[in-house]
Design a protein around this motif. Structure first.
Motif, short mmCIF file in Angstrom:
data_model
loop_
_atom_site.label_atom_id
_atom_site.label_comp_id
_atom_site.label_asym_id
_atom_site.label_seq_id
_atom_site.Cartn_x
_atom_site.Cartn_y
_atom_site.Cartn_z
N HIS A 21 0.81 -1.22 0.00
CA HIS A 21 0.00 0.00 0.00
C HIS A 21 0.84 1.27 0.00
CE1 HIS A 21 -3.68 -2.21 0.17
NE2 HIS A 21 -3.26 -2.88 1.23
N ALA A 32 3.65 -6.64 -9.10
CA ALA A 32 2.50 -7.51 -9.35
C ALA A 32 2.90 -8.76 -10.14
CB ALA A 32 1.40 -6.74 -10.08
N ARG A 36 1.78 -12.37 -8.84
CA ARG A 36 0.88 -13.24 -9.62
C ARG A 36 1.55 -14.56 -9.97
NH1 ARG A 36 -0.23 -8.54 -12.28
NH2 ARG A 36 1.05 -9.21 -14.01
N ASP A 49 -3.89 -11.06 -15.20
CA ASP A 49 -3.43 -9.73 -14.82
C ASP A 49 -4.63 -8.80 -14.71
OD1 ASP A 49 -2.34 -7.22 -14.50
OD2 ASP A 49 -0.96 -7.38 -16.21
N LEU A 50 -5.03 -8.52 -13.49
CA LEU A 50 -6.14 -7.61 -13.23
C LEU A 50 -5.64 -6.26 -12.72
CD1 LEU A 50 -8.59 -10.10 -11.48
CD2 LEU A 50 -8.55 -9.40 -13.88
N ALA A 53 -3.55 -3.32 -8.27
CA ALA A 53 -4.42 -3.23 -7.10
C ALA A 53 -5.01 -4.58 -6.74
CB ALA A 53 -5.54 -2.22 -7.35
N ALA A 54 -5.23 -5.43 -7.73
CA ALA A 54 -5.84 -6.75 -7.49
C ALA A 54 -4.80 -7.83 -7.18
CB ALA A 54 -6.66 -7.17 -8.70
N ALA A 55 -3.54 -7.59 -7.51
CA ALA A 55 -2.52 -8.63 -7.37
C ALA A 55 -2.38 -9.11 -5.93
CB ALA A 55 -1.18 -8.14 -7.91
N ASP A 57 -4.69 -9.14 -3.60
CA ASP A 57 -5.86 -9.97 -3.29
C ASP A 57 -5.76 -11.34 -3.95
OD1 ASP A 57 -7.05 -8.06 -1.65
OD2 ASP A 57 -8.07 -7.12 -3.35
N GLN A 58 -5.26 -11.38 -5.17
CA GLN A 58 -5.06 -12.66 -5.84
C GLN A 58 -4.08 -13.52 -5.06
OE1 GLN A 58 -4.05 -10.66 -9.57
NE2 GLN A 58 -5.68 -11.82 -10.60
#
Length: 93
Positions: A21, A32, A36, A49-50, A53-55, A57-58
């Motif tokens: 963050h 990321a 991932r 690859d979203l 910001a999503a990495a 959470d993945q």
């Protein structure tokens, strides 16, 4: 519900999240990629690859699933610590 994620992995996930963050966007994009990759290794599938910001959470989902499948806590914790150190060193590329 029982949380299968052990203390070592949970601690490292929290440390990684705190660091994540604070990353500038460009560094988060680079970080990321290995996040991932590690998630994909634990999930046994390529992780889409979203965006940066999503990495995180993945990766959290992958840690949970890997722990549920029996990945030892110390292994998960060590791998997450390695990832965090790489990110701290700016080696996300």
């Amino acid at each position: 519900m029982h949380d299968p994620v052990g203390i070592s992995a949970r601690t490292e996930l929290d440390r990684l999240a705190h660091r994540w963050h604070t990353l500038p966007v460009g560094q988060a994009r680079s970080a990321a990629v290995p996040a991932r990759s590690l998630a994909g290794e634990w999930l046994g599938a390529e992780v889409e690859d979203l965006g940066p910001a999503a990495a995180l959470d993945q990766l959290r989902v992958a840690v949970y699933e890997a722990a549920r499948a029996g990945l030892p806590d110390e292994v998960a914790g060590d791998r997450l610590a390695d990832l965090r150190r790489r990110i701290n060193a700016g080696e996300g590329q």
